[in-house]
Structure formats: structure tokens, C-alpha cells
Design an enzyme around this catalytic site. Structure first.
Site, PDB file in Angstrom:
ATOM      1  N   ASP A   1      -1.421   6.718   6.244  1.00 13.10           N
ATOM      2  CA  ASP A   1      -2.533   5.831   5.891  1.00 13.10           C
ATOM      3  C   ASP A   1      -2.739   4.894   7.081  1.00 13.10           C
ATOM      4  OD1 ASP A   1      -4.173   3.804   4.967  1.00 13.10           O
ATOM      5  OD2 ASP A   1      -2.958   3.321   3.200  1.00 13.10           O
TER       6      ASP A   1
ATOM      7  N   TRP B   1       0.837  -1.207   0.000  1.00 15.07           N
ATOM      8  CA  TRP B   1       0.000   0.000   0.000  1.00 15.07           C
ATOM      9  C   TRP B   1       0.866   1.249   0.000  1.00 15.07           C
ATOM     10  CZ3 TRP B   1      -4.229  -1.166  -1.999  1.00 15.07           C
ATOM     11  CH2 TRP B   1      -4.926  -2.319  -1.648  1.00 15.07           C
TER      12      TRP B   1
ATOM     13  N   LYS C   1     -11.790  -1.687   6.863  1.00 16.62           N
ATOM     14  CA  LYS C   1     -10.952  -2.601   7.621  1.00 16.62           C
ATOM     15  C   LYS C   1     -11.393  -2.666   9.087  1.00 16.62           C
ATOM     16  CE  LYS C   1      -8.693  -2.998   3.856  1.00 16.62           C
ATOM     17  NZ  LYS C   1      -7.487  -2.358   3.393  1.00 16.62           N
TER      18      LYS C   1
HETATM   19  C1  PLP Z   1      -7.048  -1.871   2.144  1.00 21.60           C
HETATM   20  C2  PLP Z   1      -6.026  -0.832   2.219  1.00 21.60           C
HETATM   21  C3  PLP Z   1      -5.916   0.163   1.227  1.00 21.60           C
HETATM   22  C4  PLP Z   1      -6.786   0.209   0.007  1.00 21.60           C
HETATM   23  O1  PLP Z   1      -8.073   0.531   0.330  1.00 21.60           O
HETATM   24  P1  PLP Z   1      -9.177   0.789  -0.796  1.00 21.60           P
HETATM   25  O2  PLP Z   1     -10.280   1.397   0.004  1.00 21.60           O
HETATM   26  O3  PLP Z   1      -9.513  -0.538  -1.387  1.00 21.60           O
HETATM   27  O4  PLP Z   1      -8.616   1.713  -1.801  1.00 21.60           O
HETATM   28  C5  PLP Z   1      -4.953   1.127   1.409  1.00 21.60           C
HETATM   29  N1  PLP Z   1      -4.142   1.138   2.459  1.00 21.60           N
HETATM   30  C6  PLP Z   1      -4.225   0.185   3.424  1.00 21.60           C
HETATM   31  C7  PLP Z   1      -3.289   0.236   4.585  1.00 21.60           C
HETATM   32  C8  PLP Z   1      -5.162  -0.825   3.333  1.00 21.60           C
HETATM   33  O5  PLP Z   1      -5.233  -1.763   4.280  1.00 21.60           O
END
Ligand code: PLP
Length: 367
Positions: free
Chosen positions: A171, A101, A195
Site C-alpha cells: 500500500d 492502515w 494523498k
Molecule cells: C488514507 C490511507 C488509506 C485509506 O484510504 P481510503 O481511500 O480512505 O480507503 C489506506 N492506506 C494508507 C497508507 C492511507 O494513507
């Protein structure tokens, strides 16, 4: 009705209380005569929902007044572009690569300017967090970017990087609301909610107010400017109304249990049960440097692909689902987010013990 123990990395398990409440309110939300899915985002009743949701996340995270909370769409991945579009004034930003990511965000930033790789753990399949206490940081970086919890690899920063005065952007998709945070250490915190917080379709971005302006990269679409959404309190266009409503319920669930201090305690207890088992098991091993272990995503392997597959299949039959590791890593991964009850982890460990005993003759395949 029978519910499984869902160890999915995302979309992931939500609190049963929240699902039950949402079901009860499905046909008639608090006397409105309609579902939240059916109501105008400009209505008084919806205004209360989104305002309360914002206040509750502010309370939970102790978000200072000079930070905006935005409810956005497009997934966490859309932030990979919005961050540079809105923040890359010098067209130069630093990225710490701790997994796929972070790497995707780094690659996206290269479209908009110079993305500098400050550190990486790719040399060991992202199984650790690099030392970020004294990085070599160019003076003209617009920000330093991290992925705080690496969903796929199961690592987490236990200490934030020393950004030497540069803005920190994080993030937090897979560790959102899993423990207390000091928001004031960040310029931007963002996460897709699927998540740990709610249904896919909502991204929450917490942004220091002075970073929100019309001074964005040329060509930035209106919808991708933070200012557009900040000026309209996340109601510039139709927001993901129903998703925000569910997030709001999860915030209340967390507040009622005692907030982020309490959920952290519970998350530590749960993770310990699984890591303690992995540390003494002869068959299963964790794949992450112990000091960098995530409380949320726990990858493990037997060292034998066939045995991994057998375990995943038998676990699934026994009601422990979505334990297959990410396709880039293999093995297994148990995501034990906020809403996974302790009992789910205890039962998983009991099942792993049984599996280990039953498959002992194959134990030497581990080498
Ligand atoms: C799942 C995830 C993403 C991507 O998320 P989307 O909503 O599918 O774009 C980005 N960063 C992390 C840390 C993730 O776990």
C-alpha cells in the site's frame, strides 16, 4: 482568492497549475463543448484521456510491460479485501503491522484466510519500522503485505522487507509518486490517490500480469476481481472519469518537472528543512526514529497538550491549516506531499520559530 498552506494528510494539496488548468477546461474540454465530468467514458475524447494517463504513469514509474495499471474505485480500503480475494490461493498471507492502515488490511484478510503477523511496531506506538531483513516466513504464504509509508505515524520503509521469494504487496497511498520505485520488486502496488496524486475516488493498482486470473476466492464479486478490470482496460463499468483526468494532469506536471528523480530531490529538500528544525528545537520534537522518517508525513509534539492545541489554532489563523495530528496520536502532523511548495515548509518553520520564542516561558512544561 486566497490559498492557504494545506498540510492535510488527505485529501490533500494539489499542484496549483493542475487546478488552474482544470478550471480553464471546466466548461469546454478541448473543443468538445462539455466538461470532462459530462462526457461518455466510451467517447473518443475520454479514451484519449485515460490512455494518456496510463502511459504517463507508466513512463514516470518505468512500469514494465508485464504489469497492468488499473484505475479502480472504493478507496485504498477496498484493496484490503481485493488483495486476499484475488491472491490468497493458499489462504495464508503475511502482514507486517506498522500502523493502523496495515492493521486494517491485516484484519480484513482474516475474513478470507489465515493472516500471519510477521512483525509489528505497535509496542512503540508505530514510531519505527521493524527490521525485516530476516523474517521467519512460512513457506506457503501467498504474499507478504506492507504499508510502505505510514501516513498517521510518519514512518517509511527505506528498504523493502526481504520476502525470501514471496510476493510483495504494498500500500503506497501516502508515498505514491514521491520518489522512483523499482516496480519489478512487487507483485502488487496500490494506492488511493487522494494523498499525493489526485482527488479522492480513484485507486490505482499496478499488478503483475500473471497474478491476474479467474482463480479467485469463491464468492468474489465480479467488480472485485482484478481480471474484470484488466480485461476491460479499467472501463468495465463507468470509472471515476473526472478523478482519472485530474490524476493524468498531475502525471504530466511530474513529467514536465523532470519525473520522480526530480520530485524526490525536492521532497528531500523540503523534509530536511522541517526535520532539521525539529532536531534543534527546544519546544518541538519529532516522534519517529530518525532512520525511518517519512518524506511525506511529519508528526511532532511539544509534550504539552494545551501548547499543541494553542499551536494548531494559531498556525491555522496564520494560514497553515490541517496541522492537527491524527486523533490516535495527538500532537501535530505536517503532511508535505509533492504539491506542497518548498516555500510552504520554509514559512511553516519560520512560524514555528516565532511561536517557540513567543511561548518560551512555557518551555519548561516539556520537562
Ligand atoms: C488514507 C490511507 C488509506 C485509506 O484510504 P481510503 O481511500 O480512505 O480507503 C489506506 N492506506 C494508507 C497508507 C492511507 O494513507
Amino acid at each position: 482568492m486566497s490559498r492557504v498552506y494545506n498540510f492535510s494528510a488527505g485529501p490533500a494539496v494539489l499542484p496549483e497549475e493542475v487546478l488552474r488548468e482544470a478550471a480553464e477546461e471546466m466548461m469546454d474540454y478541448k473543443g468538445s463543448g462539455m466538461s470532462v465530468m459530462e462526457m461518455s467514458h466510451r467517447s473518443k475524447v475520454y479514451d484519449t484521456i485515460i490512455k494518456e494517463a496510463e502511459q504517463d504513469i507508466r513512463d514516470l514509474m518505468h512500469i514494465p510491460d508485464h504489469y497492468k495499471v488499473l484505475f479502480l474505485q472504493g478507496g485504498a480500503s477496498q484493496q484490503f479485501a481485493m488483495i486476499p480475494m484475488n491472491l490468497m490461493k493458499n489462504k495464508k498471507a503475511g502482514y507486517i503491522i506498522t500502523g493502523q492502515w496495515a492493521k486494517k488490511a491485516y484484519q480484513e484478510a482474516q475474513i478470507y484466510g489465515e493472516a500471519v503477523k510477521l512483525a509489528s511496531s505497535e509496542d512503540q506506538t508505530f514510531s519505527y519500522i521493524p527490521d525485516c531483513s530476516d523474517l521467519d516466513l512460512p513457506d506457503d504464504l501467498d504474499y507478504v503485505y506492507i504499508c510502505e509509508n505510514n501516513t498517521i505515524y510518519g514512518t517509511k520503509y527505506k528498504e523493502l522487507p526481504n520476502t525470501k521469494g514471496h510476493l510483495l504487496v504494498a500500500d503506497v497511498s501516502s508515498c505514491f509518486l514521491s520518489e522512483p520505485v523499482d516496480v519489478s520488486k512487487y507483485g502488487v502496488i496500490f494506492g488511493g490517490v487522494q494523498k499525493n496524486v489526485g482527488p479522492a475516488g480513484v485507486v490505482i493498482a499496478i499488478i503483475r500480469e500473471d497474478l491476474i486470473s479467474d482463480d479467485v476466492l469463491p464468492g468474489t464479486p465480479t467488480m472485485l476481481k482484478y481480471k474484470t478490470h484488466a480485461d476491460a482496460d479499467s472501463l468495465y463499468n463507468t470509472p471515476p472519469c473526472y478523478g482519472i483526468y485530474i490524476c493524468g494532469k498531475v502525471f504530466k506536471w511530474l513529467k514536465n518537472m523532470g519525473g520522480l528523480e526530480e520530485i524526490k530531490k525536492r521532497n528531500e529538500e523540503k523534509a530536511k528543512i522541517l526535520y532539521d528544525f525539529l532536531d534543534q528545537s527546544k519546544m518541538f520534537q519529532g516522534t519517529v526514529a530518525p532512520k525511518d522518517r517519512s518524506l511525506m508525513n511529519v508528526p511532532f509534539v511539544t509534550g504539552d497538550k494545551d501548547l499543541d492545541a494553542k499551536f494548531v489554532a494559531e498556525a491555522s489563523k496564520a494560514g497553515f491549516v490541517n496541522l492537527k495530528g491524527h486523533r490516535s496520536v495527538g500532537g501535530m502532523r505536517a503532511s508535505i506531499y509533492n504539491a506542497m511548495p518548498k516555500e510552504g515548509v520554509e514559512k511553516l518553520v519560520a512560524f514555528m520559530k516565532e511561536f517557540e520564542e513567543a511561548n518560551e516561558p512555557f518551555g519548561d512544561l516539556n520537562g
